[in-house]
Design an enzyme around this catalytic site. Structure first.
Site, PDB file in Angstrom:
ATOM      1  N   CYS A 112       3.269   3.126   5.127  1.00 52.40           N
ATOM      2  CA  CYS A 112       4.539   2.452   5.279  1.00 52.40           C
ATOM      3  C   CYS A 112       4.344   0.954   5.149  1.00 52.40           C
ATOM      4  O   CYS A 112       3.679   0.051   5.825  1.00 52.40           O
ATOM      5  CB  CYS A 112       4.981   2.645   6.727  1.00 52.40           C
ATOM      6  SG  CYS A 112       5.544   4.361   6.993  1.00 52.40           S
ATOM      7  N   GLN A 113       4.554   0.313   4.197  1.00 53.62           N
ATOM      8  CA  GLN A 113       4.348  -1.322   3.626  1.00 53.62           C
ATOM      9  C   GLN A 113       5.340  -2.081   4.205  1.00 53.62           C
ATOM     10  O   GLN A 113       5.286  -3.339   4.400  1.00 53.62           O
ATOM     11  CB  GLN A 113       4.073  -1.462   2.203  1.00 53.62           C
ATOM     12  CG  GLN A 113       3.275  -0.542   1.621  1.00 53.62           C
ATOM     13  CD  GLN A 113       1.593  -0.569   2.374  1.00 53.62           C
ATOM     14  OE1 GLN A 113       1.367  -1.629   2.484  1.00 53.62           O
ATOM     15  NE2 GLN A 113       1.068   0.552   2.291  1.00 53.62           N
TER      16      GLN A 113
END
Length: 336
Positions: free
Chosen positions: A82-83
């Protein structure tokens, strides 16, 4: 009631989660990862598993259905990268809608198609408090819309005898009932770095051993001289001022403290030195801290191997997670 337990491993990496679930008697239906060297490691250690080396966003709904062949899947596991994080939160944009979190949405897509009885999504602890807790609630609400009871909790790997302080958030979903169980703390006394790696052969800078992945990085003479002043658990302040670096990464020039669990293992651990040997830890030592068995071999370049180890869920934690899923299944009368 199910006699053959089944799982799908998304973003499988080197296979830390797969190993834990295998050891608890679950059978792999398929795993998927995009990184070639990670896949090479996975294939070498899980030759009978069905590994799909592919970008999950390119895996069609039909392919997912074909891979599962309309089987009842007990659990989907994985840790999607999850960036879409920022200190201030995603102002004006919900976490789920952020295009940087497409891989999280892919996890949800597979769950929606496969409809497993349970799912386990592992991620960085920051997800729990991100955006004042709103992100966590967004994720829970999304899976609730897919007819799952969901809860999440931050756990510390050191509480399970793993020689490392690694805080991670677990989202667990149950489609059968409202019953959600998380792994319980197993130890009162933490396992230390020394407990985990002291049995491995001593190495000097640049030296190799016969044990797979136990190869010491070669350091400069300048670095070795500076580190020679740093004691077990010490830092750069022990280096004489005339030699001490004035700037640079504060994580550099420190040693592991032999009597305590390691700091969180990440993809680049070359900055922290062995508690008694004048060198950074080998991939094998890092893998031991992550609880990989000594016969688990990592492939690819040394940098890739470090990333594989750092990105992994410790297999011992994965076993604990698999055990909690089995407890939930028993409570829900899914297994006898």
């Amino acid at each position: 009631m199910n006699s053959k337990l089944t799982y799908i491993d998304l973003f499988s990496g080197a296979g830390g989660m797969s190993l834990g679930f295998d050891k608890e008697g679950f059978n792999n239906i398929f795993s998927i990862d995009i990184e070639p060297s990670f896949c090479e490691t996975y294939k070498a250690n899980f030759p009978t598993h069905n590994l799909v080396q592919k970008d999950i966003t390119k895996l069609t709904d039909q392919e997912i259905k074909s891979l599962t062949n309309q089987m009842d899947i007990d659990v989907v596991i994985g840790g999607p990268p999850c960036q879409g994080f920022s200190i201030a939160g995603n102002i004006g944009r919900r976490f789920i809608e952020d295009p940087r979190n497409q891989l999280f949405r892919e996890f949800a897509r597979v769950v929606e198609i496969v409809k497993p009885k349970y799912f386990v999504m592992e991620n960085v602890a920051r997800l729990f408090t991100h955006n004042k807790g709103e992100t966590k609630m967004e994720i829970i609400e999304l899976f609730k819309k897919l007819n799952y009871s969901v809860d999440c909790k931050v756990i510390n790997t050191a509480n399970f005898g793993i020689p490392q302080v690694r805080n991670r958030v677990l989202f667990i979903g149950n489609r059968i009932s409202d019953n959600i169980i998380f792994p319980d703390k197993k130890v009162e006394k933490y396992t230390s770095v020394k407990d985990a790696i002291d049995r491995l052969p001593k190495l000097k800078s640049g030296e190799k051993s016969k044990i797979a992945n136990h190869i010491a990085m070669k350091h400069s003479e300048q670095m070795l001289e500076k580190m020679s002043y740093v004691s077990d658990g010490g830092n750069r302040n022990e280096i004489p001022e005339t030699l001490r670096p004035k700037s640079g990464d504060v994580r550099k020039y420190i040693r592991y403290k032999s009597t305590e669990p390691a700091v969180c293992v990440t993809g680049d651990m070359r900055k922290i030195f062995h508690y008694s040997q004048n060198r950074a830890l080998t991939v094998r030592e890092l893998a031991s801290i992550q609880t990989f068995p000594i016969d688990f071999v990592f492939k690819g370049s040394t940098i890739s191997q470090q990333q594989q180890v750092g990105n992994s869920v410790p297999p011992v934690l994965a076993m604990e997670i698999a055990l909690t899923i089995k407890k939930m299944m028993k409570d829900d009368k899914q297994i006898s």
